[in-house]
Design a protein around this motif. Structure first.
Motif, PDB file in Angstrom:
ATOM      1  N   ARG A 139     -11.113  22.464  54.757  1.00  0.00           N
ATOM      2  CA  ARG A 139     -10.664  21.867  53.528  1.00  0.00           C
ATOM      3  C   ARG A 139     -10.591  22.705  52.139  1.00  0.00           C
ATOM      4  NH1 ARG A 139     -13.539  16.202  54.864  1.00  0.00           N
ATOM      5  NH2 ARG A 139     -11.884  15.246  56.342  1.00  0.00           N
ATOM      6  N   VAL A 140     -11.673  23.519  52.062  1.00  0.00           N
ATOM      7  CA  VAL A 140     -11.540  24.624  50.984  1.00  0.00           C
ATOM      8  C   VAL A 140     -10.709  25.469  51.275  1.00  0.00           C
ATOM      9  CG1 VAL A 140     -12.966  26.473  49.997  1.00  0.00           C
ATOM     10  CG2 VAL A 140     -14.176  24.276  50.352  1.00  0.00           C
ATOM     11  N   ALA A 141     -10.292  26.019  52.477  1.00  0.00           N
ATOM     12  CA  ALA A 141      -9.293  27.090  52.492  1.00  0.00           C
ATOM     13  C   ALA A 141      -7.957  26.321  52.184  1.00  0.00           C
ATOM     14  CB  ALA A 141      -9.362  27.512  54.212  1.00  0.00           C
ATOM     15  N   ASP A 142      -7.640  25.140  52.702  1.00  0.00           N
ATOM     16  CA  ASP A 142      -6.357  24.526  52.410  1.00  0.00           C
ATOM     17  C   ASP A 142      -5.947  24.406  50.845  1.00  0.00           C
ATOM     18  OD1 ASP A 142      -5.262  24.417  55.091  1.00  0.00           O
ATOM     19  OD2 ASP A 142      -6.264  22.673  55.461  1.00  0.00           O
ATOM     20  N   ARG A 143      -7.075  24.202  50.417  1.00  0.00           N
ATOM     21  CA  ARG A 143      -7.063  23.820  48.757  1.00  0.00           C
ATOM     22  C   ARG A 143      -6.815  25.135  48.120  1.00  0.00           C
ATOM     23  NH1 ARG A 143      -9.129  20.101  44.780  1.00  0.00           N
ATOM     24  NH2 ARG A 143      -7.661  20.644  43.172  1.00  0.00           N
ATOM     25  N   ASP A 144      -7.712  26.095  48.626  1.00  0.00           N
ATOM     26  CA  ASP A 144      -7.387  27.611  48.193  1.00  0.00           C
ATOM     27  C   ASP A 144      -5.850  27.977  48.211  1.00  0.00           C
ATOM     28  OD1 ASP A 144      -7.943  29.947  46.813  1.00  0.00           O
ATOM     29  OD2 ASP A 144      -8.965  30.679  48.444  1.00  0.00           O
ATOM     30  N   LEU A 145      -5.382  27.872  49.197  1.00  0.00           N
ATOM     31  CA  LEU A 145      -3.946  28.347  49.541  1.00  0.00           C
ATOM     32  C   LEU A 145      -2.941  27.715  48.727  1.00  0.00           C
ATOM     33  CD1 LEU A 145      -2.041  30.151  50.990  1.00  0.00           C
ATOM     34  CD2 LEU A 145      -1.835  28.347  52.796  1.00  0.00           C
ATOM     35  N   GLN A 146      -3.156  26.288  48.726  1.00  0.00           N
ATOM     36  CA  GLN A 146      -2.227  25.355  47.956  1.00  0.00           C
ATOM     37  C   GLN A 146      -2.380  25.624  46.474  1.00  0.00           C
ATOM     38  OE1 GLN A 146       0.152  23.386  49.451  1.00  0.00           O
ATOM     39  NE2 GLN A 146       0.846  23.642  47.542  1.00  0.00           N
ATOM     40  N   LEU A 147      -3.577  25.929  46.116  1.00  0.00           N
ATOM     41  CA  LEU A 147      -3.815  26.286  44.389  1.00  0.00           C
ATOM     42  C   LEU A 147      -2.990  27.291  44.077  1.00  0.00           C
ATOM     43  CD1 LEU A 147      -7.504  25.455  43.903  1.00  0.00           C
ATOM     44  CD2 LEU A 147      -5.546  24.023  42.773  1.00  0.00           C
ATOM     45  N   LEU A 148      -3.168  28.648  44.892  1.00  0.00           N
ATOM     46  CA  LEU A 148      -2.547  29.793  44.535  1.00  0.00           C
ATOM     47  C   LEU A 148      -0.855  29.501  44.655  1.00  0.00           C
ATOM     48  CD1 LEU A 148      -4.269  32.710  46.221  1.00  0.00           C
ATOM     49  CD2 LEU A 148      -4.002  32.060  43.890  1.00  0.00           C
ATOM     50  N   LEU A 149      -0.412  28.731  45.819  1.00  0.00           N
ATOM     51  CA  LEU A 149       0.918  28.441  45.829  1.00  0.00           C
ATOM     52  C   LEU A 149       1.693  27.702  44.781  1.00  0.00           C
ATOM     53  CD1 LEU A 149       1.198  27.432  49.644  1.00  0.00           C
ATOM     54  CD2 LEU A 149       2.129  29.670  48.547  1.00  0.00           C
ATOM     55  N   ASP A 157     -20.365  38.711  48.574  1.00  0.00           N
ATOM     56  CA  ASP A 157     -19.281  39.678  47.791  1.00  0.00           C
ATOM     57  C   ASP A 157     -18.073  40.257  48.775  1.00  0.00           C
ATOM     58  OD1 ASP A 157     -20.437  38.828  45.426  1.00  0.00           O
ATOM     59  OD2 ASP A 157     -20.953  40.512  44.690  1.00  0.00           O
ATOM     60  N   ARG A 158     -18.943  41.095  49.681  1.00  0.00           N
ATOM     61  CA  ARG A 158     -17.891  41.813  50.570  1.00  0.00           C
ATOM     62  C   ARG A 158     -17.314  40.735  51.688  1.00  0.00           C
ATOM     63  NH1 ARG A 158     -20.664  46.702  53.368  1.00  0.00           N
ATOM     64  NH2 ARG A 158     -18.412  46.912  54.159  1.00  0.00           N
ATOM     65  N   ILE A 159     -17.773  39.598  51.969  1.00  0.00           N
ATOM     66  CA  ILE A 159     -17.169  38.574  52.607  1.00  0.00           C
ATOM     67  C   ILE A 159     -15.956  37.904  51.897  1.00  0.00           C
ATOM     68  CG2 ILE A 159     -17.327  36.240  53.629  1.00  0.00           C
ATOM     69  CD1 ILE A 159     -19.958  37.268  54.533  1.00  0.00           C
ATOM     70  N   GLY A 160     -16.373  37.871  50.615  1.00  0.00           N
ATOM     71  CA  GLY A 160     -15.358  37.404  49.643  1.00  0.00           C
ATOM     72  C   GLY A 160     -14.141  38.192  49.432  1.00  0.00           C
ATOM     73  N   ALA A 161     -14.318  39.342  49.515  1.00  0.00           N
ATOM     74  CA  ALA A 161     -13.337  40.377  49.469  1.00  0.00           C
ATOM     75  C   ALA A 161     -12.204  40.312  50.506  1.00  0.00           C
ATOM     76  CB  ALA A 161     -13.571  41.905  49.237  1.00  0.00           C
ATOM     77  N   ILE A 162     -12.836  39.805  51.795  1.00  0.00           N
ATOM     78  CA  ILE A 162     -12.190  40.021  52.978  1.00  0.00           C
ATOM     79  C   ILE A 162     -11.493  38.654  53.007  1.00  0.00           C
ATOM     80  CG2 ILE A 162     -12.361  39.367  55.496  1.00  0.00           C
ATOM     81  CD1 ILE A 162     -15.107  40.872  55.735  1.00  0.00           C
ATOM     82  N   LEU A 163     -12.050  37.680  52.337  1.00  0.00           N
ATOM     83  CA  LEU A 163     -11.344  36.065  52.429  1.00  0.00           C
ATOM     84  C   LEU A 163     -10.026  36.293  51.293  1.00  0.00           C
ATOM     85  CD1 LEU A 163     -14.123  33.882  52.730  1.00  0.00           C
ATOM     86  CD2 LEU A 163     -12.749  34.792  54.340  1.00  0.00           C
ATOM     87  N   GLN A 164     -10.450  37.046  50.334  1.00  0.00           N
ATOM     88  CA  GLN A 164      -9.424  37.020  49.205  1.00  0.00           C
ATOM     89  C   GLN A 164      -8.175  37.944  49.343  1.00  0.00           C
ATOM     90  OE1 GLN A 164     -10.187  35.331  46.259  1.00  0.00           O
ATOM     91  NE2 GLN A 164      -8.112  35.919  45.779  1.00  0.00           N
ATOM     92  N   ALA A 165      -8.437  39.022  50.374  1.00  0.00           N
ATOM     93  CA  ALA A 165      -7.111  39.469  50.980  1.00  0.00           C
ATOM     94  C   ALA A 165      -6.182  38.623  51.884  1.00  0.00           C
ATOM     95  CB  ALA A 165      -7.813  40.838  51.735  1.00  0.00           C
ATOM     96  N   LEU A 166      -6.969  37.895  52.579  1.00  0.00           N
ATOM     97  CA  LEU A 166      -6.497  36.789  53.371  1.00  0.00           C
ATOM     98  C   LEU A 166      -5.827  35.945  52.837  1.00  0.00           C
ATOM     99  CD1 LEU A 166      -9.133  35.942  56.329  1.00  0.00           C
ATOM    100  CD2 LEU A 166      -6.667  37.132  56.685  1.00  0.00           C
ATOM    101  N   VAL A 167      -6.124  35.348  51.630  1.00  0.00           N
ATOM    102  CA  VAL A 167      -5.579  34.306  50.895  1.00  0.00           C
ATOM    103  C   VAL A 167      -4.145  35.040  50.278  1.00  0.00           C
ATOM    104  CG1 VAL A 167      -6.773  34.141  48.562  1.00  0.00           C
ATOM    105  CG2 VAL A 167      -5.669  32.033  49.534  1.00  0.00           C
ATOM    106  N   GLU A 168      -4.334  36.184  49.880  1.00  0.00           N
ATOM    107  CA  GLU A 168      -3.160  36.688  49.278  1.00  0.00           C
ATOM    108  C   GLU A 168      -2.100  37.042  50.135  1.00  0.00           C
ATOM    109  OE1 GLU A 168      -3.888  39.782  46.202  1.00  0.00           O
ATOM    110  OE2 GLU A 168      -5.809  38.709  45.368  1.00  0.00           O
ATOM    111  N   GLY A 169      -2.457  37.416  51.369  1.00  0.00           N
ATOM    112  CA  GLY A 169      -1.582  37.765  52.296  1.00  0.00           C
ATOM    113  C   GLY A 169      -0.635  36.487  52.694  1.00  0.00           C
ATOM    114  N   PHE A 170      -1.522  35.320  53.099  1.00  0.00           N
ATOM    115  CA  PHE A 170      -0.956  34.205  53.561  1.00  0.00           C
ATOM    116  C   PHE A 170      -0.288  33.489  52.285  1.00  0.00           C
ATOM    117  CE2 PHE A 170      -3.771  34.401  57.142  1.00  0.00           C
ATOM    118  CZ  PHE A 170      -3.231  33.566  58.157  1.00  0.00           C
ATOM    119  N   THR A 171      -0.461  33.762  50.904  1.00  0.00           N
ATOM    120  CA  THR A 171       0.202  33.235  50.137  1.00  0.00           C
ATOM    121  C   THR A 171       1.585  33.949  50.000  1.00  0.00           C
ATOM    122  OG1 THR A 171      -1.714  32.718  48.647  1.00  0.00           O
ATOM    123  CG2 THR A 171      -0.016  32.518  47.422  1.00  0.00           C
TER     124      THR A 171
END
Length: 186
Positions: A29-39, A96-110
């Motif tokens: 749910r957080v991931a889907d919301r994150d992606l939608q917010l960026l889109l 923080d390092r895990i956040g960097a990995i996840l941030q890269a994923l959301v940007e790529g998927f966006t």
């Protein structure tokens, strides 16, 4: 830093709203919301253009600082969800390092979704979308339950070296090939 504060607050709220849900449900749910917010964010496209042009040359330090803030905040959102369920980062990672990995994923998927929305459908019912799947899978590997002292590399090795069905090898036989089960703390 302040441009995406409302988005991060919405992600924290989504995580809190799902504090009683399973870890997988809360993460999805957080991931889907994150992606939608960026889109949906009209500034996102402008930020990406800035990042790939002046962000690499004239404003490198400022953009890098902004990413560190996003990495920290993203790590904290997912870290809160998982810490409540007894999980912690696998060494040598921290939130923080895990956040960097996840941030890269959301940007790529966006970016992918903006070009080909059908390639990145949202989660529906019990079926996770590709982005939520990627986030959950990464978090399952880069975090560990309390009591598990396996490092990140050990956990990845154990997952990748388990023989598949029909290979004639038992799970125990895989230890001879360098695959070790996660270590449990006493």
């Amino acid at each position: 830093d302040d441009v995406f504060d409302a988005d991060m607050a919405a992600l924290k709220e989504t995580g809190e709203d799902n504090s009683e849900a399973s870890a997988l449900t809360a993460i999805a749910r957080v991931a889907d919301r994150d992606l939608q917010l960026l889109l949906d964010d009209p500034l996102y496209d402008a930020m990406e253009l800035l990042n790939v042009t002046w962000g690499r040359t004239r404003f490198k330090a400022q953009i890098a600082h902004g990413y560190r803030v996003f990495d920290h905040d993203t790590g904290q959102v997912y870290g809160t969800i998982l810490a409540r369920r007894g999980r912690e980062p696998r060494p040598p990672l921290d939130w923080d390092r895990i956040g960097a990995i996840l941030q890269a994923l959301v940007e790529g998927f966006t970016l992918r979704s903006k070009v080909d929305p059908s390639a990145v459908p949202p989660s529906a019912g019990t079926e996770l979308g590709p982005y939520a799947t990627a986030i959950a899978a990464v978090l399952a590997v880069v975090t560990r339950p309390a009591g598990d002292d396996a490092s990140l590399n050990e956990a990845i090795e154990a997952l990748l070296n388990v023989p598949g069905p029909g290979t004639g090898s038992s799970r125990h036989d895989s230890h001879a090939n360098g695959c070790q089960p996660p270590h449990r703390r006493q």
